[in-house]
Design a protein around this motif. Structure first.
Motif, PDB file in Angstrom:
ATOM      1  N   MET A 199      14.618  -5.551  -6.339  1.00  8.88           N
ATOM      2  CA  MET A 199      15.026  -4.232  -5.854  1.00  8.88           C
ATOM      3  C   MET A 199      13.801  -3.372  -5.604  1.00  8.88           C
ATOM      4  O   MET A 199      12.901  -3.326  -6.430  1.00  8.88           O
ATOM      5  CB  MET A 199      15.939  -3.563  -6.884  1.00  8.88           C
ATOM      6  N   ASP A 200      13.779  -2.672  -4.486  1.00  8.46           N
ATOM      7  CA  ASP A 200      12.667  -1.810  -4.116  1.00  8.46           C
ATOM      8  C   ASP A 200      12.862  -0.454  -4.776  1.00  8.46           C
ATOM      9  O   ASP A 200      13.872   0.216  -4.561  1.00  8.46           O
ATOM     10  CB  ASP A 200      12.615  -1.663  -2.600  1.00  8.46           C
ATOM     11  N   ILE A 201      11.885  -0.032  -5.581  1.00  3.07           N
ATOM     12  CA  ILE A 201      12.033   1.243  -6.288  1.00  3.07           C
ATOM     13  C   ILE A 201      12.131   2.411  -5.321  1.00  3.07           C
ATOM     14  O   ILE A 201      12.731   3.438  -5.614  1.00  3.07           O
ATOM     15  CB  ILE A 201      10.873   1.449  -7.293  1.00  3.07           C
ATOM     16  N   LYS A 202      11.555   2.277  -4.133  1.00  6.43           N
ATOM     17  CA  LYS A 202      11.621   3.372  -3.165  1.00  6.43           C
ATOM     18  C   LYS A 202      13.024   3.515  -2.582  1.00  6.43           C
ATOM     19  O   LYS A 202      13.341   4.533  -1.973  1.00  6.43           O
ATOM     20  CB  LYS A 202      10.603   3.132  -2.046  1.00  6.43           C
ATOM     21  N   ALA A 203      13.847   2.508  -2.749  1.00 11.36           N
ATOM     22  CA  ALA A 203      15.212   2.580  -2.246  1.00 11.36           C
ATOM     23  C   ALA A 203      16.123   3.337  -3.205  1.00 11.36           C
ATOM     24  O   ALA A 203      17.249   3.681  -2.852  1.00 11.36           O
ATOM     25  CB  ALA A 203      15.763   1.179  -2.015  1.00 11.36           C
ATOM     26  N   LEU A 204      15.651   3.580  -4.419  1.00 12.13           N
ATOM     27  CA  LEU A 204      16.435   4.315  -5.401  1.00 12.13           C
ATOM     28  C   LEU A 204      16.157   5.801  -5.233  1.00 12.13           C
ATOM     29  O   LEU A 204      15.013   6.226  -5.299  1.00 12.13           O
ATOM     30  CB  LEU A 204      16.068   3.869  -6.819  1.00 12.13           C
ATOM     31  N   THR A 205      17.196   6.603  -5.036  1.00  5.69           N
ATOM     32  CA  THR A 205      17.000   8.001  -4.685  1.00  5.69           C
ATOM     33  C   THR A 205      17.797   8.904  -5.605  1.00  5.69           C
ATOM     34  O   THR A 205      18.979   8.655  -5.872  1.00  5.69           O
ATOM     35  CB  THR A 205      17.452   8.248  -3.232  1.00  5.69           C
ATOM     36  N   HIS A 206      17.144   9.963  -6.081  1.00  4.05           N
ATOM     37  CA  HIS A 206      17.852  10.967  -6.860  1.00  4.05           C
ATOM     38  C   HIS A 206      18.920  11.621  -6.011  1.00  4.05           C
ATOM     39  O   HIS A 206      18.758  11.783  -4.792  1.00  4.05           O
ATOM     40  CB  HIS A 206      16.881  12.042  -7.363  1.00  4.05           C
ATOM     41  N   ARG A 264      10.392  -9.934 -18.923  1.00  8.37           N
ATOM     42  CA  ARG A 264       9.730 -10.120 -17.639  1.00  8.37           C
ATOM     43  C   ARG A 264       8.240 -10.312 -17.892  1.00  8.37           C
ATOM     44  O   ARG A 264       7.756 -10.128 -19.010  1.00  8.37           O
ATOM     45  CB  ARG A 264       9.967  -8.922 -16.722  1.00  8.37           C
ATOM     46  N   THR A 265       7.476 -10.653 -16.857  1.00  4.58           N
ATOM     47  CA  THR A 265       6.045 -10.891 -17.009  1.00  4.58           C
ATOM     48  C   THR A 265       5.246  -9.822 -16.282  1.00  4.58           C
ATOM     49  O   THR A 265       5.536  -9.501 -15.124  1.00  4.58           O
ATOM     50  CB  THR A 265       5.652 -12.269 -16.450  1.00  4.58           C
ATOM     51  N   TRP A 266       4.280  -9.237 -16.991  1.00  4.61           N
ATOM     52  CA  TRP A 266       3.284  -8.361 -16.378  1.00  4.61           C
ATOM     53  C   TRP A 266       1.922  -8.945 -16.740  1.00  4.61           C
ATOM     54  O   TRP A 266       1.445  -8.795 -17.863  1.00  4.61           O
ATOM     55  CB  TRP A 266       3.407  -6.920 -16.870  1.00  4.61           C
ATOM     56  N   ALA A 267       1.317  -9.662 -15.813  1.00  6.85           N
ATOM     57  CA  ALA A 267      -0.017 -10.217 -16.042  1.00  6.85           C
ATOM     58  C   ALA A 267      -1.057  -9.115 -15.854  1.00  6.85           C
ATOM     59  O   ALA A 267      -0.732  -7.927 -15.877  1.00  6.85           O
ATOM     60  CB  ALA A 267      -0.262 -11.378 -15.080  1.00  6.85           C
ATOM     61  N   LEU A 285       0.456  -4.986 -10.263  1.00  5.07           N
ATOM     62  CA  LEU A 285       1.076  -3.708 -10.610  1.00  5.07           C
ATOM     63  C   LEU A 285       2.396  -3.508  -9.886  1.00  5.07           C
ATOM     64  O   LEU A 285       3.301  -2.841 -10.402  1.00  5.07           O
ATOM     65  CB  LEU A 285       0.110  -2.565 -10.317  1.00  5.07           C
ATOM     66  N   ASP A 286       2.521  -4.073  -8.706  1.00  8.08           N
ATOM     67  CA  ASP A 286       3.804  -4.008  -8.003  1.00  8.08           C
ATOM     68  C   ASP A 286       4.896  -4.698  -8.814  1.00  8.08           C
ATOM     69  O   ASP A 286       6.079  -4.314  -8.738  1.00  8.08           O
ATOM     70  CB  ASP A 286       3.696  -4.665  -6.627  1.00  8.08           C
ATOM     71  N   GLU A 287       4.527  -5.698  -9.608  1.00  4.20           N
ATOM     72  CA  GLU A 287       5.514  -6.382 -10.444  1.00  4.20           C
ATOM     73  C   GLU A 287       6.078  -5.440 -11.501  1.00  4.20           C
ATOM     74  O   GLU A 287       7.259  -5.523 -11.856  1.00  4.20           O
ATOM     75  CB  GLU A 287       4.886  -7.613 -11.102  1.00  4.20           C
ATOM     76  N   VAL A 288       5.250  -4.537 -12.021  1.00  4.72           N
ATOM     77  CA  VAL A 288       5.738  -3.542 -12.978  1.00  4.72           C
ATOM     78  C   VAL A 288       6.707  -2.591 -12.279  1.00  4.72           C
ATOM     79  O   VAL A 288       7.760  -2.233 -12.826  1.00  4.72           O
ATOM     80  CB  VAL A 288       4.573  -2.765 -13.605  1.00  4.72           C
ATOM     81  N   VAL A 289       6.358  -2.172 -11.067  1.00  2.79           N
ATOM     82  CA  VAL A 289       7.239  -1.293 -10.305  1.00  2.79           C
ATOM     83  C   VAL A 289       8.594  -1.960 -10.101  1.00  2.79           C
ATOM     84  O   VAL A 289       9.647  -1.315 -10.209  1.00  2.79           O
ATOM     85  CB  VAL A 289       6.587  -0.936  -8.950  1.00  2.79           C
ATOM     86  N   GLU A 290       8.592  -3.254  -9.856  1.00  2.00           N
ATOM     87  CA  GLU A 290       9.849  -3.976  -9.675  1.00  2.00           C
ATOM     88  C   GLU A 290      10.671  -3.999 -10.957  1.00  2.00           C
ATOM     89  O   GLU A 290      11.913  -3.904 -10.917  1.00  2.00           O
ATOM     90  CB  GLU A 290       9.557  -5.400  -9.197  1.00  2.00           C
ATOM     91  N   VAL A 291      10.012  -4.129 -12.103  1.00  2.00           N
ATOM     92  CA  VAL A 291      10.739  -4.084 -13.381  1.00  2.00           C
ATOM     93  C   VAL A 291      11.341  -2.697 -13.585  1.00  2.00           C
ATOM     94  O   VAL A 291      12.501  -2.568 -14.007  1.00  2.00           O
ATOM     95  CB  VAL A 291       9.810  -4.449 -14.556  1.00  2.00           C
ATOM     96  N   TYR A 292      10.572  -1.652 -13.284  1.00  2.00           N
ATOM     97  CA  TYR A 292      11.114  -0.293 -13.370  1.00  2.00           C
ATOM     98  C   TYR A 292      12.359  -0.166 -12.491  1.00  2.00           C
ATOM     99  O   TYR A 292      13.390   0.390 -12.908  1.00  2.00           O
ATOM    100  CB  TYR A 292      10.074   0.722 -12.892  1.00  2.00           C
TER     101      TYR A 292
END
Length: 416
Positions: free
Chosen positions: A1-8, A186-189, A375-382
């Protein structure tokens, strides 16, 4: 899921993240460097507003990224260079509540992290934890090994109460999954700055100025000089090499409370002290063999920096090193015994072609670890955590970057 697609729903503010850290910038280590880099990435690519709650010191090691709020803390008796957060007082809890985070990120299973976990639960926001240190393994170095089973149970309890746990390697993630935790793993290397760390930094002038002979390899130690970094097996392995007549050249980069102990056992080594930036990159690339006998790392950022610098790797055969390196292909992974390290070092000293091959293979392997993708992988987990909670996140993308220390009194909080 793209975090930018989530909107308040109101579309009026950026995503807000409350990050809780045991050490964000008062001293320098791999964990806090990674967290600061993450915050910078969140601000620049997602437009997030990140408020960081952490102990602070009078002489911070570097400027923090994000808004930093100081929390009450005390020095750790047997490790005065580190501080222990004393939880989350009422005024700071109210500060978190007023901030209204969309997500809580915990980076240490300490009193502060536990209090923040409870607060996140009360606020009904996703709680994500990142694992940076195998805290239970430290106990063996301070005569408290008998407490290890108890500490491990508490660690599993802490991480299991989170929504998501980000492990630094798949192997550690599998260990977490084996505990049947309720949290999703999840994995954050970690990544490496290849513009800074690369073989092009190697300097014969630097080597000569520090007294290193050009025709013999230099064995490098890099990190905080503390016992849990494997100082004893490192020193003993060098001693065994000397006893065998190899006359090893040794470079120690770093500082810490055990420096005097280390210097006493390595009287012929060059101690360069704490280095950073280009000075660190030049010193590291000017070595030849990287010896890392530490078994307490979760990832080992210094391993990546040495690999990107083109050094031949000799490391403890541990979960973190097996995630990065393969014995015989791009490293020598050894049983955690001085004799095993000494044997591997002697092999490379006597076989320069093997040394060069391992260094080249390690360099090639390091290319897979680019910070942006990591770091994009962390954004994806968020994004996953926010989506799982049906929380609408990230409205318009803000571009303003924050790099400020919040004065608790100026913010209406009590002096700490």
């Amino acid at each position: 899921m793209d975090i930018k697609a989530l909107t308040h729903t109101d579309g009026a503010r950026p995503l807000r993240i409350a990050l809780f850290s045991g050490n964000y910038n008062y001293t320098l280590d791999g964990a806090n460097k990674s967290l600061n880099r993450l915050v910078g990435h969140l601000q620049s690519t997602v437009g997030a507003q990140v408020r960081v709650y952490s102990p602070t010191g009078p002489n911070p090691a570097f400027e923090p990224v994000g808004e930093l709020v100081s929390v009450p803390s005390v020095k750790i008796p047997f490790r005065a260079d580190y501080r222990l957060a004393m939880g989350l007082p009422g005024a700071l809890r109210r500060d978190v509540e007023d901030f209204k985070p969309d997500l809580v990120h915990l980076s240490a299973p300490d009193l502060l992290g536990s209090a923040a976990l409870q607060l996140g639960r009360r606020m009904k926001v996703p709680v994500v934890a990142s694992l940076h240190t195998l805290f239970d393994t430290y106990l063996d170095y301070y005569g408290l090994g008998r407490l290890r089973p108890l500490v491990r149970r508490q660690l599993w309890k802490f991480y299991g109460a989170c929504d998501y746990v980000m492990a630094p390697t798949e192997a550690i993630g599998d260990e977490l999954r084996a505990q049947n935790l309720a949290a999703r793993v999840r994995t954050w290397a970690r990544g490496v700055d290849r513009d800074l760390f690369n073989p092009g930094r190697r300097s014969q002038t630097w080597r000569t100025s520090h007294g290193f002979a050009p025709d013999r390899p230099v064995i490098v130690f890099l990190g905080r000089i503390v016992m849990e970094k494997g100082l004893a097996p490192f020193a003993e392995a060098i001693g065994q090499l000397e006893a065998a007549g190899h006359a090893p050249q040794v470079l120690v980069i770093g500082d810490g409370p055990a420096r005097a102990w280390f210097q006493e056992r390595l009287p012929r080594a060059v101690f360069a002290g704490f280095l950073s930036g280009e000075a660190l990159a030049t010193a590291l690339a000017s070595g030849d063999i990287f010896l890392n006998p530490s078994t307490t790392e979760t990832f080992g950022n210094v391993n990546l920096e040495a690999m990107a610098s083109g050094l031949a790797m000799v490391c403890a055969d541990a979960l973190n090193t097996r995630a990065l390196l393969r014995h015989g292909r791009n490293a020598r992974l050894c049983a955690d015994q001085p004799a095993a390290y000494a044997e591997a070092l002697a092999e490379l000293i006597l076989a320069p072609e093997t040394l060069a091959r391992l260094g080249a293979e390690a360099l090639e392997r390091s290319a897979a670890y680019r910070w942006t993708e990591i770091l994009d992988e962390v954004v994806e987990v968020y994004a996953e955590a926010l989506g799982a909670r049906s929380v609408a996140a990230t409205p318009r993308i803000a571009t303003r970057r924050h790099s400020a220390m919040i004065d608790p009194q100026a913010a209406g909080l009590p002096a700490l």
